[in-house]
Design a protein around this motif. Structure first.
Motif, PDB file in Angstrom:
ATOM      1  N   LEU A   1       0.814  -1.223   0.000  1.00 15.40           N
ATOM      2  CA  LEU A   1       0.000   0.000   0.000  1.00 15.40           C
ATOM      3  C   LEU A   1       0.847   1.273   0.000  1.00 15.40           C
ATOM      4  O   LEU A   1       0.369   2.339  -0.355  1.00 15.40           O
ATOM      5  CB  LEU A   1      -0.930   0.022   1.230  1.00 15.40           C
ATOM      6  CG  LEU A   1      -2.244  -0.743   1.110  1.00 15.40           C
ATOM      7  CD1 LEU A   1      -3.018  -0.652   2.410  1.00 15.40           C
ATOM      8  CD2 LEU A   1      -3.094  -0.214  -0.049  1.00 15.40           C
ATOM      9  N   GLU A   2       2.105   1.149   0.414  1.00 21.96           N
ATOM     10  CA  GLU A   2       3.003   2.315   0.420  1.00 21.96           C
ATOM     11  C   GLU A   2       3.505   2.647  -0.975  1.00 21.96           C
ATOM     12  O   GLU A   2       4.069   3.709  -1.200  1.00 21.96           O
ATOM     13  CB  GLU A   2       4.221   2.050   1.325  1.00 21.96           C
ATOM     14  CG  GLU A   2       3.897   2.019   2.810  1.00 21.96           C
ATOM     15  CD  GLU A   2       3.221   3.297   3.272  1.00 21.96           C
ATOM     16  OE1 GLU A   2       3.618   4.383   2.837  1.00 21.96           O
ATOM     17  OE2 GLU A   2       2.255   3.185   4.056  1.00 21.96           O
ATOM     18  N   GLU A   3       3.360   1.708  -1.925  1.00 17.40           N
ATOM     19  CA  GLU A   3       3.900   1.971  -3.270  1.00 17.40           C
ATOM     20  C   GLU A   3       3.052   3.027  -3.981  1.00 17.40           C
ATOM     21  O   GLU A   3       1.846   3.130  -3.759  1.00 17.40           O
ATOM     22  CB  GLU A   3       3.964   0.658  -4.074  1.00 17.40           C
ATOM     23  CG  GLU A   3       5.067  -0.249  -3.519  1.00 17.40           C
ATOM     24  CD  GLU A   3       5.205  -1.552  -4.287  1.00 17.40           C
ATOM     25  OE1 GLU A   3       5.003  -1.554  -5.508  1.00 17.40           O
ATOM     26  OE2 GLU A   3       5.496  -2.569  -3.634  1.00 17.40           O
ATOM     27  N   GLU A   4       3.736   3.799  -4.825  1.00 18.51           N
ATOM     28  CA  GLU A   4       3.130   4.966  -5.461  1.00 18.51           C
ATOM     29  C   GLU A   4       1.821   4.644  -6.186  1.00 18.51           C
ATOM     30  O   GLU A   4       0.829   5.357  -6.068  1.00 18.51           O
ATOM     31  CB  GLU A   4       4.175   5.561  -6.440  1.00 18.51           C
ATOM     32  CG  GLU A   4       3.945   6.983  -6.840  1.00 18.51           C
ATOM     33  CD  GLU A   4       3.782   7.939  -5.668  1.00 18.51           C
ATOM     34  OE1 GLU A   4       4.514   7.818  -4.661  1.00 18.51           O
ATOM     35  OE2 GLU A   4       2.892   8.820  -5.785  1.00 18.51           O
ATOM     36  N   ASP A   5       1.816   3.524  -6.945  1.00 14.18           N
ATOM     37  CA  ASP A   5       0.650   3.245  -7.792  1.00 14.18           C
ATOM     38  C   ASP A   5      -0.611   2.933  -6.995  1.00 14.18           C
ATOM     39  O   ASP A   5      -1.719   3.009  -7.523  1.00 14.18           O
ATOM     40  CB  ASP A   5       0.957   2.091  -8.773  1.00 14.18           C
ATOM     41  CG  ASP A   5       1.176   0.764  -8.063  1.00 14.18           C
ATOM     42  OD1 ASP A   5       1.410   0.764  -6.845  1.00 14.18           O
ATOM     43  OD2 ASP A   5       1.092  -0.274  -8.730  1.00 14.18           O
ATOM     44  N   ALA A   6      -0.461   2.588  -5.694  1.00 12.67           N
ATOM     45  CA  ALA A   6      -1.648   2.231  -4.893  1.00 12.67           C
ATOM     46  C   ALA A   6      -2.293   3.459  -4.263  1.00 12.67           C
ATOM     47  O   ALA A   6      -3.351   3.356  -3.634  1.00 12.67           O
ATOM     48  CB  ALA A   6      -1.265   1.220  -3.817  1.00 12.67           C
ATOM     49  N   LYS A   7      -1.675   4.624  -4.456  1.00 14.39           N
ATOM     50  CA  LYS A   7      -2.202   5.819  -3.783  1.00 14.39           C
ATOM     51  C   LYS A   7      -3.518   6.299  -4.389  1.00 14.39           C
ATOM     52  O   LYS A   7      -4.341   6.903  -3.708  1.00 14.39           O
ATOM     53  CB  LYS A   7      -1.139   6.924  -3.763  1.00 14.39           C
ATOM     54  CG  LYS A   7       0.025   6.465  -2.887  1.00 14.39           C
ATOM     55  CD  LYS A   7       0.974   7.542  -2.476  1.00 14.39           C
ATOM     56  CE  LYS A   7       1.952   6.925  -1.446  1.00 14.39           C
ATOM     57  NZ  LYS A   7       3.288   7.404  -1.529  1.00 14.39           N
TER      58      LYS A   7
END
Ligand code: AP5
Length: 214
Positions: A72-78
Protein backbone atom coordinates in the motif's frame (compact mmCIF):
# COMPACT_ATOMS: atom_id res chain seq x y z
CA UNK A 1 -11.38 3.74 -5.93
CA UNK A 2 -10.63 1.16 -3.22
CA UNK A 3 -12.17 -2.22 -4.05
CA UNK A 4 -12.00 -5.74 -2.58
CA UNK A 5 -12.91 -8.90 -4.47
CA UNK A 6 -14.50 -11.62 -2.32
CA UNK A 7 -15.38 -15.19 -3.29
CA UNK A 8 -14.32 -18.80 -2.93
CA UNK A 9 -11.08 -20.09 -4.46
CA UNK A 10 -11.66 -20.24 -8.20
CA UNK A 11 -14.77 -18.02 -8.13
CA UNK A 12 -13.16 -15.75 -10.73
CA UNK A 13 -11.78 -12.97 -8.50
CA UNK A 14 -8.50 -12.72 -10.43
CA UNK A 15 -10.21 -12.94 -13.83
CA UNK A 16 -12.53 -10.03 -13.01
CA UNK A 17 -10.03 -8.00 -10.95
CA UNK A 18 -7.56 -7.87 -13.87
CA UNK A 19 -10.22 -6.58 -16.25
CA UNK A 20 -11.58 -4.03 -13.76
CA UNK A 21 -8.09 -2.78 -12.91
CA UNK A 22 -7.26 -2.23 -16.60
CA UNK A 23 -10.51 -0.33 -17.08
CA UNK A 24 -10.10 1.87 -14.00
CA UNK A 25 -6.33 2.38 -14.28
CA UNK A 26 -5.63 1.19 -10.74
CA UNK A 27 -3.44 -1.76 -9.64
CA UNK A 28 -4.74 -5.30 -9.27
CA UNK A 29 -3.13 -6.58 -6.08
CA UNK A 30 -3.34 -10.35 -5.60
CA UNK A 31 -1.80 -11.61 -2.37
CA UNK A 32 -1.74 -15.11 -3.92
CA UNK A 33 0.33 -13.83 -6.89
CA UNK A 34 2.71 -11.93 -4.57
CA UNK A 35 3.18 -15.00 -2.37
CA UNK A 36 3.77 -17.30 -5.39
CA UNK A 37 6.30 -14.82 -6.78
CA UNK A 38 8.12 -14.87 -3.41
CA UNK A 39 8.12 -18.69 -3.49
CA UNK A 40 9.59 -18.84 -6.98
CA UNK A 41 12.28 -16.27 -6.04
CA UNK A 42 13.07 -18.23 -2.85
CA UNK A 43 12.67 -15.21 -0.52
CA UNK A 44 12.30 -15.61 3.25
CA UNK A 45 8.58 -14.81 2.96
CA UNK A 46 8.24 -17.40 0.17
CA UNK A 47 9.94 -20.05 2.29
CA UNK A 48 7.61 -19.32 5.21
CA UNK A 49 4.48 -19.32 2.98
CA UNK A 50 5.12 -22.37 0.78
CA UNK A 51 4.03 -25.13 3.17
CA UNK A 52 0.74 -23.38 3.99
CA UNK A 53 -0.13 -22.75 0.33
CA UNK A 54 0.73 -26.27 -0.85
CA UNK A 55 -1.47 -27.69 1.94
CA UNK A 56 -4.42 -25.44 1.02
CA UNK A 57 -4.19 -23.58 4.35
CA UNK A 58 -4.00 -19.82 4.89
CA UNK A 59 -0.66 -18.11 5.36
CA UNK A 60 -0.54 -16.59 8.90
CA UNK A 61 -2.23 -13.18 9.22
CA UNK A 62 0.88 -11.32 10.43
CA UNK A 63 2.88 -12.24 7.30
CA UNK A 64 0.09 -11.28 4.89
CA UNK A 65 -0.80 -8.05 6.71
CA UNK A 66 2.85 -6.90 6.57
CA UNK A 67 3.01 -7.74 2.86
CA UNK A 68 -0.12 -5.65 2.22
CA UNK A 69 1.07 -2.75 4.38
CA UNK A 70 4.28 -2.60 2.29
CA UNK A 71 2.35 -2.83 -0.99
CA UNK A 72 0.00 0.00 0.00
CA UNK A 73 3.00 2.32 0.42
CA UNK A 74 3.90 1.97 -3.27
CA UNK A 75 3.13 4.97 -5.46
CA UNK A 76 0.65 3.24 -7.79
CA UNK A 77 -1.65 2.23 -4.89
CA UNK A 78 -2.20 5.82 -3.78
CA UNK A 79 -4.97 6.47 -6.33
CA UNK A 80 -6.80 3.23 -5.50
CA UNK A 81 -6.53 -0.55 -5.75
CA UNK A 82 -8.38 -3.78 -6.35
CA UNK A 83 -7.48 -6.42 -3.77
CA UNK A 84 -7.90 -10.02 -4.88
CA UNK A 85 -7.52 -12.66 -2.17
CA UNK A 86 -7.14 -10.14 0.65
CA UNK A 87 -8.57 -9.82 3.25
CA UNK A 88 -9.33 -13.48 3.97
CA UNK A 89 -9.97 -13.38 7.72
CA UNK A 90 -11.74 -10.95 10.05
CA UNK A 91 -8.41 -9.86 11.66
CA UNK A 92 -7.04 -9.10 8.15
CA UNK A 93 -10.15 -7.01 7.36
CA UNK A 94 -9.85 -5.10 10.63
CA UNK A 95 -6.14 -4.43 10.02
CA UNK A 96 -6.88 -3.19 6.50
CA UNK A 97 -9.59 -0.83 7.81
CA UNK A 98 -7.13 0.53 10.36
CA UNK A 99 -4.32 0.97 7.77
CA UNK A 100 -6.66 2.82 5.43
CA UNK A 101 -8.14 4.96 8.22
CA UNK A 102 -4.65 6.18 9.10
CA UNK A 103 -4.35 7.37 5.48
CA UNK A 104 -7.83 8.97 5.46
CA UNK A 105 -9.09 6.26 3.09
CA UNK A 106 -11.62 3.43 3.26
CA UNK A 107 -12.99 0.48 1.32
CA UNK A 108 -15.67 1.73 -1.07
CA UNK A 109 -16.84 -1.57 -2.57
CA UNK A 110 -16.52 -5.25 -1.61
CA UNK A 111 -17.62 -7.35 -4.59
CA UNK A 112 -18.64 -10.91 -3.74
CA UNK A 113 -18.58 -13.34 -6.68
CA UNK A 114 -20.91 -16.16 -5.76
CA UNK A 115 -20.21 -19.64 -7.21
CA UNK A 116 -21.42 -22.98 -5.75
CA UNK A 117 -18.77 -25.44 -4.54
CA UNK A 118 -19.45 -28.09 -7.21
CA UNK A 119 -18.80 -25.54 -10.01
CA UNK A 120 -15.57 -24.48 -8.26
CA UNK A 121 -14.18 -28.02 -8.17
CA UNK A 122 -14.82 -28.45 -11.89
CA UNK A 123 -13.32 -25.05 -12.78
CA UNK A 124 -10.13 -25.59 -10.81
CA UNK A 125 -9.31 -28.87 -12.52
CA UNK A 126 -9.29 -26.97 -15.86
CA UNK A 127 -7.32 -23.92 -14.75
CA UNK A 128 -3.82 -23.54 -16.19
CA UNK A 129 -1.28 -20.82 -15.43
CA UNK A 130 1.79 -19.64 -17.32
CA UNK A 131 4.93 -20.64 -15.44
CA UNK A 132 6.68 -17.62 -16.97
CA UNK A 133 4.28 -14.64 -16.62
CA UNK A 134 1.50 -16.05 -14.40
CA UNK A 135 -1.37 -15.44 -16.90
CA UNK A 136 -4.40 -17.64 -16.19
CA UNK A 137 -6.34 -19.82 -18.66
CA UNK A 138 -8.95 -22.56 -18.61
CA UNK A 139 -8.92 -25.70 -20.73
CA UNK A 140 -12.60 -25.19 -21.61
CA UNK A 141 -13.69 -21.60 -20.82
CA UNK A 142 -10.59 -19.49 -21.54
CA UNK A 143 -8.45 -21.45 -23.96
CA UNK A 144 -5.07 -20.19 -25.18
CA UNK A 145 -4.64 -19.97 -28.97
CA UNK A 146 -2.20 -22.91 -28.91
CA UNK A 147 -2.84 -25.65 -26.36
CA UNK A 148 -0.34 -25.56 -23.48
CA UNK A 149 1.28 -22.28 -24.61
CA UNK A 150 0.75 -18.77 -23.15
CA UNK A 151 -0.73 -16.24 -25.64
CA UNK A 152 1.18 -13.38 -24.00
CA UNK A 153 4.74 -14.71 -23.64
CA UNK A 154 4.71 -18.22 -25.19
CA UNK A 155 5.56 -19.67 -21.75
CA UNK A 156 4.52 -23.19 -20.79
CA UNK A 157 1.09 -23.64 -19.14
CA UNK A 158 0.80 -25.83 -16.03
CA UNK A 159 -1.67 -26.89 -13.31
CA UNK A 160 -1.15 -25.03 -10.03
CA UNK A 161 -0.05 -27.47 -7.28
CA UNK A 162 -2.86 -26.26 -4.99
CA UNK A 163 -5.45 -26.88 -7.75
CA UNK A 164 -5.19 -30.65 -7.32
CA UNK A 165 -8.64 -31.95 -6.27
CA UNK A 166 -7.89 -32.84 -2.59
CA UNK A 167 -6.24 -29.46 -2.02
CA UNK A 168 -9.18 -27.64 -3.65
CA UNK A 169 -11.56 -29.37 -1.20
CA UNK A 170 -9.35 -28.27 1.69
CA UNK A 171 -9.24 -24.68 0.36
CA UNK A 172 -13.04 -24.65 0.12
CA UNK A 173 -13.31 -25.84 3.73
CA UNK A 174 -10.92 -23.09 4.85
CA UNK A 175 -12.89 -20.57 2.77
CA UNK A 176 -16.24 -21.43 4.39
CA UNK A 177 -14.72 -21.43 7.85
CA UNK A 178 -12.48 -18.34 7.78
CA UNK A 179 -13.27 -16.16 4.75
CA UNK A 180 -17.03 -16.39 4.16
CA UNK A 181 -17.77 -14.42 7.38
CA UNK A 182 -16.30 -11.38 5.56
CA UNK A 183 -19.48 -11.20 3.45
CA UNK A 184 -21.47 -10.24 6.58
CA UNK A 185 -18.63 -7.95 7.73
CA UNK A 186 -18.77 -5.86 4.54
CA UNK A 187 -22.57 -6.04 4.36
CA UNK A 188 -22.68 -4.50 7.83
CA UNK A 189 -20.27 -1.79 6.61
CA UNK A 190 -22.71 -0.99 3.77
CA UNK A 191 -20.23 -1.62 0.93
CA UNK A 192 -21.14 -5.14 -0.23
CA UNK A 193 -22.07 -5.82 -3.89
CA UNK A 194 -23.06 -9.36 -4.91
CA UNK A 195 -22.85 -10.94 -8.36
CA UNK A 196 -23.69 -14.37 -9.77
CA UNK A 197 -20.32 -15.88 -10.72
CA UNK A 198 -21.74 -18.78 -12.74
CA UNK A 199 -22.39 -16.61 -15.82
CA UNK A 200 -19.89 -15.90 -18.59
CA UNK A 201 -16.83 -13.77 -17.83
CA UNK A 202 -18.01 -10.76 -19.91
CA UNK A 203 -21.51 -10.84 -18.41
CA UNK A 204 -20.14 -10.87 -14.87
CA UNK A 205 -17.81 -7.98 -15.69
CA UNK A 206 -20.72 -5.93 -17.04
CA UNK A 207 -22.79 -6.69 -13.92
CA UNK A 208 -19.96 -5.60 -11.61
CA UNK A 209 -19.45 -2.36 -13.54
CA UNK A 210 -23.18 -1.69 -13.36
CA UNK A 211 -23.28 -2.27 -9.61
CA UNK A 212 -20.22 -0.05 -9.08
CA UNK A 213 -21.82 2.67 -11.18
CA UNK A 214 -18.83 3.11 -13.51
P1 AP5 B 1 -5.01 -17.15 -4.29
O1 AP5 B 1 -4.07 -17.15 -5.41
O2 AP5 B 1 -5.63 -15.88 -3.85
O3 AP5 B 1 -6.11 -18.25 -4.62
P2 AP5 B 1 -7.68 -18.22 -4.37
O4 AP5 B 1 -8.35 -17.17 -3.61
O5 AP5 B 1 -7.86 -19.55 -3.80
O6 AP5 B 1 -8.21 -17.82 -5.70
P3 AP5 B 1 -7.79 -18.38 -7.03
O7 AP5 B 1 -6.65 -17.59 -7.61
O8 AP5 B 1 -7.59 -19.85 -6.91
O9 AP5 B 1 -9.12 -18.15 -7.85
P4 AP5 B 1 -9.84 -16.84 -8.40
O10 AP5 B 1 -11.08 -16.58 -7.62
O11 AP5 B 1 -8.89 -15.72 -8.58
O12 AP5 B 1 -10.30 -17.45 -9.78
P5 AP5 B 1 -9.69 -17.26 -11.26
O13 AP5 B 1 -10.06 -15.91 -11.76
O14 AP5 B 1 -8.25 -17.67 -11.30
O15 AP5 B 1 -4.34 -17.80 -2.99
C1 AP5 B 1 -3.61 -19.00 -3.05
C2 AP5 B 1 -3.12 -19.33 -1.65
O16 AP5 B 1 -2.26 -18.27 -1.15
C3 AP5 B 1 -4.20 -19.48 -0.57
O17 AP5 B 1 -4.76 -20.77 -0.56
C4 AP5 B 1 -3.40 -19.15 0.70
O18 AP5 B 1 -2.63 -20.25 1.10
C5 AP5 B 1 -2.46 -18.05 0.24
N1 AP5 B 1 -3.03 -16.71 0.45
C6 AP5 B 1 -3.33 -15.79 -0.52
N2 AP5 B 1 -3.85 -14.69 0.04
C7 AP5 B 1 -3.90 -14.90 1.38
C8 AP5 B 1 -4.36 -14.14 2.49
N3 AP5 B 1 -4.92 -12.93 2.32
N4 AP5 B 1 -4.26 -14.69 3.71
C9 AP5 B 1 -3.71 -15.90 3.91
N5 AP5 B 1 -3.26 -16.70 2.91
C10 AP5 B 1 -3.35 -16.19 1.64
O19 AP5 B 1 -10.59 -18.33 -12.02
C11 AP5 B 1 -10.44 -19.72 -11.76
C12 AP5 B 1 -10.54 -20.50 -13.11
O20 AP5 B 1 -11.87 -20.37 -13.61
C13 AP5 B 1 -9.61 -19.95 -14.20
O21 AP5 B 1 -9.15 -21.01 -14.99
C14 AP5 B 1 -10.51 -19.02 -15.02
O22 AP5 B 1 -10.10 -18.95 -16.38
C15 AP5 B 1 -11.87 -19.71 -14.90
N6 AP5 B 1 -12.99 -18.78 -14.87
C16 AP5 B 1 -13.04 -17.55 -14.27
N7 AP5 B 1 -14.27 -17.00 -14.42
C17 AP5 B 1 -15.01 -17.92 -15.10
C18 AP5 B 1 -16.38 -17.94 -15.56
N8 AP5 B 1 -17.21 -16.92 -15.33
N9 AP5 B 1 -16.81 -19.05 -16.22
C19 AP5 B 1 -15.95 -20.09 -16.45
N10 AP5 B 1 -14.65 -20.12 -16.06
C20 AP5 B 1 -14.19 -19.04 -15.39
Amino acid sequence: MNIIMLGAPGAGKGTQAKRLAEGYGIPHISTGDILRSNISRGTELGQKAKGFIDAGALVPDDLVIQLVADRLEEEDAKAGFIFDGFPRTIPQAQSLDQMLKEKGRKIEFAVNIDVPDQVIVERMSGRRFCINCGASYHTEYLKPQTEGVCDKCEGELALRKDDEPETVLKRLEVYHDQTEPLIAYYRNNGVLKEVDGTKEVAEILAEIRKQLGY
